[in-house]
Design a protein around this motif. Structure first.
Motif, PDB file in Angstrom:
ATOM      1  N   ILE A 180       9.849 -13.127 -29.158  1.00 37.75           N
ATOM      2  CA  ILE A 180       9.898 -14.472 -29.730  1.00 37.75           C
ATOM      3  C   ILE A 180       9.265 -15.584 -28.906  1.00 37.75           C
ATOM      4  CG2 ILE A 180      11.957 -13.932 -31.069  1.00 37.75           C
ATOM      5  CD1 ILE A 180      13.551 -15.644 -29.135  1.00 37.75           C
ATOM      6  N   CYS A 181       8.755 -15.289 -27.726  1.00 30.50           N
ATOM      7  CA  CYS A 181       8.163 -16.380 -26.946  1.00 30.50           C
ATOM      8  C   CYS A 181       6.978 -16.969 -27.723  1.00 30.50           C
ATOM      9  CB  CYS A 181       7.691 -15.851 -25.598  1.00 30.50           C
ATOM     10  SG  CYS A 181       6.722 -17.027 -24.667  1.00 30.50           S
ATOM     11  N   VAL A 182       6.944 -18.310 -27.856  1.00 22.18           N
ATOM     12  CA  VAL A 182       5.825 -18.936 -28.551  1.00 22.18           C
ATOM     13  C   VAL A 182       4.763 -19.455 -27.573  1.00 22.18           C
ATOM     14  CG1 VAL A 182       7.171 -19.588 -30.570  1.00 22.18           C
ATOM     15  CG2 VAL A 182       6.953 -21.201 -28.673  1.00 22.18           C
ATOM     16  N   ARG A 183       4.966 -19.175 -26.290  1.00 20.18           N
ATOM     17  CA  ARG A 183       4.044 -19.675 -25.272  1.00 20.18           C
ATOM     18  C   ARG A 183       3.831 -21.192 -25.377  1.00 20.18           C
ATOM     19  NH1 ARG A 183       2.992 -14.686 -26.468  1.00 20.18           N
ATOM     20  NH2 ARG A 183       1.988 -15.332 -28.384  1.00 20.18           N
ATOM     21  N   CYS A 184       4.964 -21.874 -25.497  1.00 16.57           N
ATOM     22  CA  CYS A 184       4.893 -23.332 -25.579  1.00 16.57           C
ATOM     23  C   CYS A 184       4.657 -23.933 -24.200  1.00 16.57           C
ATOM     24  CB  CYS A 184       6.182 -23.882 -26.167  1.00 16.57           C
ATOM     25  SG  CYS A 184       7.622 -23.661 -25.109  1.00 16.57           S
ATOM     26  N   GLY A 185       4.992 -23.170 -23.160  1.00 16.26           N
ATOM     27  CA  GLY A 185       4.737 -23.652 -21.814  1.00 16.26           C
ATOM     28  C   GLY A 185       5.802 -24.574 -21.247  1.00 16.26           C
ATOM     29  N   ALA A 186       6.929 -24.709 -21.949  1.00 20.42           N
ATOM     30  CA  ALA A 186       7.973 -25.586 -21.415  1.00 20.42           C
ATOM     31  C   ALA A 186       8.494 -25.066 -20.075  1.00 20.42           C
ATOM     32  CB  ALA A 186       9.122 -25.704 -22.412  1.00 20.42           C
ATOM     33  N   CYS A 187       8.455 -23.756 -19.890  1.00 20.31           N
ATOM     34  CA  CYS A 187       8.964 -23.185 -18.650  1.00 20.31           C
ATOM     35  C   CYS A 187       7.910 -23.175 -17.539  1.00 20.31           C
ATOM     36  CB  CYS A 187       9.424 -21.753 -18.906  1.00 20.31           C
ATOM     37  SG  CYS A 187       8.100 -20.691 -19.548  1.00 20.31           S
ATOM     38  N   ALA A 188       6.660 -23.447 -17.903  1.00 19.67           N
ATOM     39  CA  ALA A 188       5.550 -23.177 -16.984  1.00 19.67           C
ATOM     40  C   ALA A 188       5.723 -23.777 -15.587  1.00 19.67           C
ATOM     41  CB  ALA A 188       4.244 -23.666 -17.609  1.00 19.67           C
TER      42      ALA A 188
ATOM     43  N   PRO B 220       6.696 -18.834 -15.301  1.00 27.52           N
ATOM     44  CA  PRO B 220       7.599 -17.837 -15.888  1.00 27.52           C
ATOM     45  C   PRO B 220       7.020 -17.186 -17.138  1.00 27.52           C
ATOM     46  CG  PRO B 220       8.835 -19.757 -15.207  1.00 27.52           C
ATOM     47  CD  PRO B 220       7.401 -20.083 -14.966  1.00 27.52           C
ATOM     48  N   VAL B 221       6.419 -17.979 -18.018  1.00 28.33           N
ATOM     49  CA  VAL B 221       5.892 -17.400 -19.250  1.00 28.33           C
ATOM     50  C   VAL B 221       4.818 -16.363 -18.934  1.00 28.33           C
ATOM     51  CG1 VAL B 221       4.533 -19.505 -19.487  1.00 28.33           C
ATOM     52  CG2 VAL B 221       4.525 -17.884 -21.326  1.00 28.33           C
ATOM     53  N   LEU B 222       4.002 -16.624 -17.947  1.00 28.01           N
ATOM     54  CA  LEU B 222       2.947 -15.667 -17.652  1.00 28.01           C
ATOM     55  C   LEU B 222       3.501 -14.449 -16.918  1.00 28.01           C
ATOM     56  CD1 LEU B 222       0.136 -15.436 -18.462  1.00 28.01           C
ATOM     57  CD2 LEU B 222      -0.613 -16.500 -16.376  1.00 28.01           C
TER      58      LEU B 222
ATOM     59  N   PHE C  70      15.136 -24.411 -19.591  1.00 30.34           N
ATOM     60  CA  PHE C  70      14.191 -25.266 -20.306  1.00 30.34           C
ATOM     61  C   PHE C  70      13.614 -24.606 -21.545  1.00 30.34           C
ATOM     62  CE2 PHE C  70      14.431 -26.725 -15.989  1.00 30.34           C
ATOM     63  CZ  PHE C  70      14.462 -28.100 -16.117  1.00 30.34           C
ATOM     64  N   CYS C  71      13.766 -23.298 -21.657  1.00 35.84           N
ATOM     65  CA  CYS C  71      13.171 -22.595 -22.790  1.00 35.84           C
ATOM     66  C   CYS C  71      13.949 -22.889 -24.059  1.00 35.84           C
ATOM     67  CB  CYS C  71      13.171 -21.090 -22.528  1.00 35.84           C
ATOM     68  SG  CYS C  71      12.629 -20.153 -23.975  1.00 35.84           S
ATOM     69  N   PRO C  72      13.252 -23.248 -25.141  1.00 37.44           N
ATOM     70  CA  PRO C  72      13.977 -23.557 -26.380  1.00 37.44           C
ATOM     71  C   PRO C  72      14.741 -22.370 -26.953  1.00 37.44           C
ATOM     72  CG  PRO C  72      11.597 -23.606 -26.741  1.00 37.44           C
ATOM     73  CD  PRO C  72      11.812 -23.503 -25.268  1.00 37.44           C
ATOM     74  N   TYR C  73      14.416 -21.169 -26.539  1.00 36.41           N
ATOM     75  CA  TYR C  73      15.166 -20.008 -27.019  1.00 36.41           C
ATOM     76  C   TYR C  73      16.006 -19.378 -25.916  1.00 36.41           C
ATOM     77  CZ  TYR C  73      11.096 -20.813 -29.829  1.00 36.41           C
ATOM     78  OH  TYR C  73      10.108 -21.428 -30.523  1.00 36.41           O
ATOM     79  N   GLY C  74      16.055 -20.012 -24.779  1.00 32.91           N
ATOM     80  CA  GLY C  74      16.827 -19.442 -23.686  1.00 32.91           C
ATOM     81  C   GLY C  74      16.256 -18.152 -23.143  1.00 32.91           C
ATOM     82  N   ILE C  75      14.952 -17.953 -23.303  1.00 29.66           N
ATOM     83  CA  ILE C  75      14.343 -16.735 -22.759  1.00 29.66           C
ATOM     84  C   ILE C  75      14.525 -16.733 -21.242  1.00 29.66           C
ATOM     85  CG2 ILE C  75      12.174 -15.508 -22.365  1.00 29.66           C
ATOM     86  CD1 ILE C  75      11.287 -16.418 -25.131  1.00 29.66           C
ATOM     87  N   ASP C  76      15.150 -15.663 -20.776  1.00 30.60           N
ATOM     88  CA  ASP C  76      15.563 -15.597 -19.389  1.00 30.60           C
ATOM     89  C   ASP C  76      14.603 -14.666 -18.651  1.00 30.60           C
ATOM     90  OD1 ASP C  76      16.829 -15.392 -17.021  1.00 30.60           O
ATOM     91  OD2 ASP C  76      18.718 -14.610 -17.800  1.00 30.60           O
TER      92      ASP C  76
HETATM   93  S1  SF4 Z   1       9.702 -21.951 -22.636  1.00 26.62           S
HETATM   94 FE1  SF4 Z   1      10.335 -20.041 -23.660  1.00 26.62          FE
HETATM   95  S2  SF4 Z   1       9.101 -19.943 -25.501  1.00 26.62           S
HETATM   96 FE2  SF4 Z   1       8.146 -21.487 -24.211  1.00 26.62          FE
HETATM   97  S3  SF4 Z   1       6.622 -20.355 -23.050  1.00 26.62           S
HETATM   98 FE3  SF4 Z   1       8.443 -20.334 -21.790  1.00 26.62          FE
HETATM   99  S4  SF4 Z   1       9.507 -18.444 -22.329  1.00 26.62           S
HETATM  100 FE4  SF4 Z   1       7.981 -18.824 -23.943  1.00 26.62          FE
END
Ligand code: SF4
Ligand code: HEM
Ligand code: SF4
Lengths: 552, 331
Positions: free
Chosen positions: A93-101, A117-119, A172-178
């Motif tokens: 489900i990661c949308v690669r929005c970059g909020a965690c970047a 983190p996303v990468l 910070f991830c909108p889906y709580g991806i850990d």
């Molecule tokens: S914040 Fe969550 S959804 Fe957005 S890029 Fe990072 S892991 Fe993916």
């Protein structure tokens, strides 16, 4: 400290947050000295019955991999996708929005885009896409899929051992991806083919055998405790009693092994002992459950369970009612999130009640294990301790939330309450760097080795920088924390970035402030450093206050 | 490169129905068969994926805790950010889904000389994301007017509210402007923010461009090219009542719009768009942080090899005896 280390300004200067023009799919990982950990030694792996490819080091050109290693890894991945919903959903489900970047301390301190983190997750997700999704199977690279090659494996090793599993990104991830959970999966996959690091496997092997990471045998444990008892007597004039492996006590007290073996943990250990003596706590320690910490957490779920089993087992054998745990971060992650599930139910124990205040620890009623800060905060709130915060007046304190107590438990206000009661000078670091947004020490999850020092200094930069801020602004000279890894790794970090600031445990401050019945006159703290307000100074101020009153 | 390929894909997706309905008279294919196929793919794919997720166990209770835990009675718990009850979790989830609360926390890091690191609040992504999703939802609901007779009152009301800020004639819907602006922002952000560009794949550009294509053709249909609304409603009612009819006076532009929507539906279950159901199944956010209060069960919790106290004492008995430590077996 290693000689070739650049100066702090220099190290910071070459951090750039601008990734290279070419995409990241085709890796070539450079194992630069100071930025990675040495491989696991075969003897440790053998002791733990783990597969291993033999002798190798990460910077070797050839890695001794088993022939079918890709199959093993992919099979392991399939298996875990079926066992962990988190893993499966996070892959999808990661949308690669970059909020965690830009939330990861390793990215902030290195500028390496693969530390976003996303990468980091994508390094694994790209393999998942190619081998486990419909579109990826059809479109391959067009759908962001990659083949699992030796180069990819090397890249995994490099970057999944550059994640301290701190979970800041997940806030910070909108889906709580850990991403921490993804890192755990990646490490498990590498373990399947023997690719692991020494600083995790050797402590784990020690812990399996002797009960603690340092490999301290029972008589050594007793010596350490006796030594602490002696030191405490020298300082306070009071000889405390610390039962070891004794049956029939109410509470089993479990600490990370560094508490009785390393500096500055040790002063916090003295604090516990003084506190327990003062309130007359009926407890025992165990030379076998002599480690609450659990490097298995950094290795695999199975290893974590294997190392954790002794805690309930010892509680049962010794016949205690409940368990109290000392200051440690990752130890508490295991105790809070895993122990009951893995090795429970603890139906042979009772719901924890403080014998001193009769407070029921409702939040620990199933696991039956209470955090020392919960315990002490309750004592203070109920006025069970005589404290003189002025005895910590030579400390200007700030508090570092360790990753696990904050982002895996939410233990935020208990230690703060304690610090405010035992010290007069407490200042918070900026809000984006504390509580649930706290920054890692940069050395957790098994990465705190000497060979990895440059990376640790980079990863620790955000934390150190916030300390520097309060140091410059308020003169903070002591960073209090409740984690054994912090206490081991923050001193060299601060030595590098903020040399004027020390590190201590919260219960060191408690111990210093604790007025014990019958204690001798004290003018130094547990470290032997002069207290500005010892008993004498206290009298002096009293006199001064009286005079002022009389005059006014 | 990914951008170009995505653009190319969209171009193909526009040309297909153009040729198909303009030249080849394949109205039935594009007006009935493809939409039905897309919906079936969407429903089946989505249900399949959700069931697949739901069938995977959650072995451990690992919620993210973003605030004070439930602890001693006098310490105030942050129930929203660190819920310990079912209802607390529901509230947290509702705020996530409706208002993207975590995204609201977003900060931007800056490294200045010194070094001095600062973190400033950065709400643009949150705003853009919220604007896009809400206008998408409203536009989606507004389309019910093509599939129901009489038009439900709440669809009418929504339409009225949406068109409230009337700018000239015909009524301009606020959401039409907002969705285009928001999608454009999200797209440009992917191109111009170096970090986001670095992580972006075709999988990211394509859905954005597809949505932009849908919004653009929709707006063209409504404001610029006079379209026979009655005919379109006839098609819609036919589709929904499973008695499809293809009226003749529908232009190619409409088929482009419809085809792009069909592609979106068909693509949905195979893509990152699955974050819609996924957010509800994310274990870090849909569980309460109460693992010390209630035992969480791991259905596959198998036994592992441990080291017992007996083995430990056997190895160290002599040393323990010499140190005066109590023993279980002293022989
Ligand atoms: S914040 Fe969550 S959804 Fe957005 S890029 Fe990072 S892991 Fe993916
Ligand atoms: C419960 C419903 C949904 C929730 C909570 C949700 C939430 C989010 C969030 C928080 C983001 C990240 C911010 C961003 O990048 O814009 C996002 C991204 C996105 N969402 Fe959703 N979403 C939902 C449904 C949908 C649906 C139905 C669609 C499409 C039809 C959609 C399309 C997208 C797209 C394309 C992006 C990526 C935007 C980009 O690339 O920047 N979402 N969503
Ligand atoms: S868990 Fe921590 S170290 Fe790992 S990617 Fe996230 S922020 Fe970075």
């Amino acid at each position: 400290m290693a000689e070739k280390l650049p100066k702090p300004e220099q190290l910071a200067e070459d951090i750039k947050y601008s990734p290279p023009p070419k995409d990241w799919m085709d890796p070539k990982t450079e194992f630069k000295k100071g930025t990675f950990n040495y491989s696991a030694v075969p003897s440790a792996l053998d002791y733990l019955d783990l597969p291993n490819p033999g002798k190798w080091q990460p910077h070797d050109e050839e890695w001794p991999l088993p022939d079918n290693w890709q199959e093993t890894v992919l099979e392991g991945m399939r298996d875990r996708l079926k066992k962990y919903r988190s893993f499966q959903v996070f892959m999808d489900i990661c949308v690669r929005c970059g909020a965690c970047a830009d939330k990861c301390h390793y990215f902030i301190g290195s500028g390496d885009p693969k530390n976003m983190p996303v990468l980091r997750a994508e390094l694994l997700r790209s393999i998942y896409r190619r081998d486990f999704t419909t579109i990826g199977k059809i479109l391959g690279p067009l759908a962001g899929g990659r083949k699992l090659t030796v180069e990819v494996l090397k890249e995994w090793f490099f970057y999944f051992y550059q994640c301290t599993e701190c979970r800041r990104c997940s806030v910070f991830c909108p889906y709580g991806i850990d991403t921490a959970e993804i890192t755990m999966m990646a490490r498990e996959l590498m373990n399947l083919i023997g690719i692991s690091i020494d600083w995790i496997c050797t402590p784990a092997a020690n812990c399996f055998r002797t009960g603690n990471h340092l490999g301290i045998q029972p008589h050594g444990f007793k010596d350490s405790v006796d030594f602490a008892v002696g030191d405490l007597e020298d300082i306070t004039g009071i000889k405390v009693d610390v039962p070891i492996n004794e049956k029939g006590h109410e509470i089993l007290f479990v600490v990370p092994s560094a508490d009785y073996f390393a500096d500055p943990h040790y002063y916090g250990f003295l604090g516990y002992l003084a506190l327990f003596h003062e309130i007359g706590l009926d407890y025992t320690m165990s030379s076998f459950a002599s480690e609450g910490g659990n490097f298995g957490l950094f290795h695999s779920a199975d290893m974590m369970k294997r190392l954790n089993a002794k805690i309930y087992a010892e509680a049962k054998r010794l016949g205690v009612k409940w368990i109290l745990g000392g200051e440690c971060g990752h130890m508490w992650r295991v105790l809070h999130q895993y122990m009951d599930t893995m090795n429970g139910p603890a139906d042979f124990l009772e719901e924890p009640v403080s014998p001193i205040t009769k407070t029921k620890f409702e939040n620990a009623k199933s696991t039956k294990m209470v955090h020392i800060c919960e315990f002490t905060a309750d004592l203070i709130k109920n006025n069970k301790l005589k404290l003189d915060p002025r005895r910590n007046d030579h400390r200007v304190v700030t508090f570092h939330d360790s990753c696990n107590p904050s982002r895996a438990m939410g233990l935020l206000d208990e230690p703060r309450y304690i610090i405010e009661k035992v010290s007069n000078n407490f200042f918070e670091m900026p809000e984006n760097t504390i509580r649930e947004q706290t920054f890692c020490c940069g050395s957790g999850a098994g990465l705190g080795t000497d060979e990895n020092l440059e990376m640790r200094l980079r990863g620790g930069l955000p934390r150190a920088n916030a300390v520097k801020f309060v140091h410059d602004k308020y003169g903070v000279n002591m960073l209090a924390c409740i984690c054994a890894i912090d206490k081991a790794t923050l001193p060299p970090l601060l030595e590098y970035w903020v040399p004027e600031c020390g590190v201590c445990g919260v219960h060191e401050l408690v111990g210093n402030a604790l007025l014990m019945k019958g204690e001798k006159e004290r003018d130094t703290d547990y470290r032997g450093e002069p207290m500005i307000l010892g008993k004498k100074a206290e009298a002096e101020t009293e006199v001064a206050q009286k005079e002022a009153k009389d005059a006014g | 490169m990914s951008v170009v390929l995505s653009l190319f894909a969209i171009a193909v997706l526009v040309i297909l129905p153009l040729i198909g309905t303009g030249l080849l008279q394949l109205e039935y294919l594009f007006g009935v068969i493809i939409p039905y196929a897309a919906i079936i793919l969407f429903l089946v794919g989505m249900i399949y994926r959700i069931l697949k997720w739901a069938n995977v166990p959650v072995p451990f209770r690992i919620p993210t805790s973003c605030g004070q835990q439930q602890s001693l009675s006098w310490i105030k718990q942050n129930e929203l950010d660190n819920p310990s009850t079912f209802w607390g979790t529901v509230k947290r989830m509702a705020l996530e889904v409706l208002f993207f609360r975590s995204l609201f926390r977003n900060t931007k890091v800056e490294l200045r000389e010194g070094p001095r690191i600062s973190y400033t609040s950065d709400k643009w992504l949150w705003l853009g994301a919220l604007a896009f999703h809400w206008s998408f939802l409203i536009i989606f609901v507004r389309h019910f007017k093509f599939f129901a007779e009489p038009v439900p009152i709440w669809v009418d009301t929504l339409q009225l509210l949406d068109g409230f800020f009337q700018i000239g004639l015909p009524i301009i819907y606020v959401t039409d402007a907002v969705i285009l602006a928001a999608l454009t922002y999200l797209f440009l952000r992917r191109i111009f923010n170096p970090l986001v560009r670095y992580i972006s794949l075709i999988n990211d550009y394509f859905p954005l461009l597809l949505l932009m294509g849908i919004a653009a053709t929709g707006i063209l249909l409504r404001y610029f090219l006079k379209t026979d609304i009655v005919a379109i409603k006839e098609l819609g009612m036919g589709l929904i009542s499973l008695h499809p009819v293809v009226p003749d006076n529908i232009g190619a532009l409409f088929y482009i719009h419809l085809f792009l929507v069909s592609v979106l539906f068909a693509y949905f279950p195979f893509s990152k768009l699955m974050h819609m159901p996924g957010v509800f199944l994310s274990p870090t956010r849909n569980m309460a942080n109460n693992s010390r209060m209630r035992r969480h069960i791991n259905p596959w919790n198998y036994p592992v090899k441990t080291h017992t106290y007996e083995e430990y004492e056997d190895e160290f008995r002599d040393l323990m005896r010499a140190a005066g430590l109590p023993l279980e077996k002293d022989k």
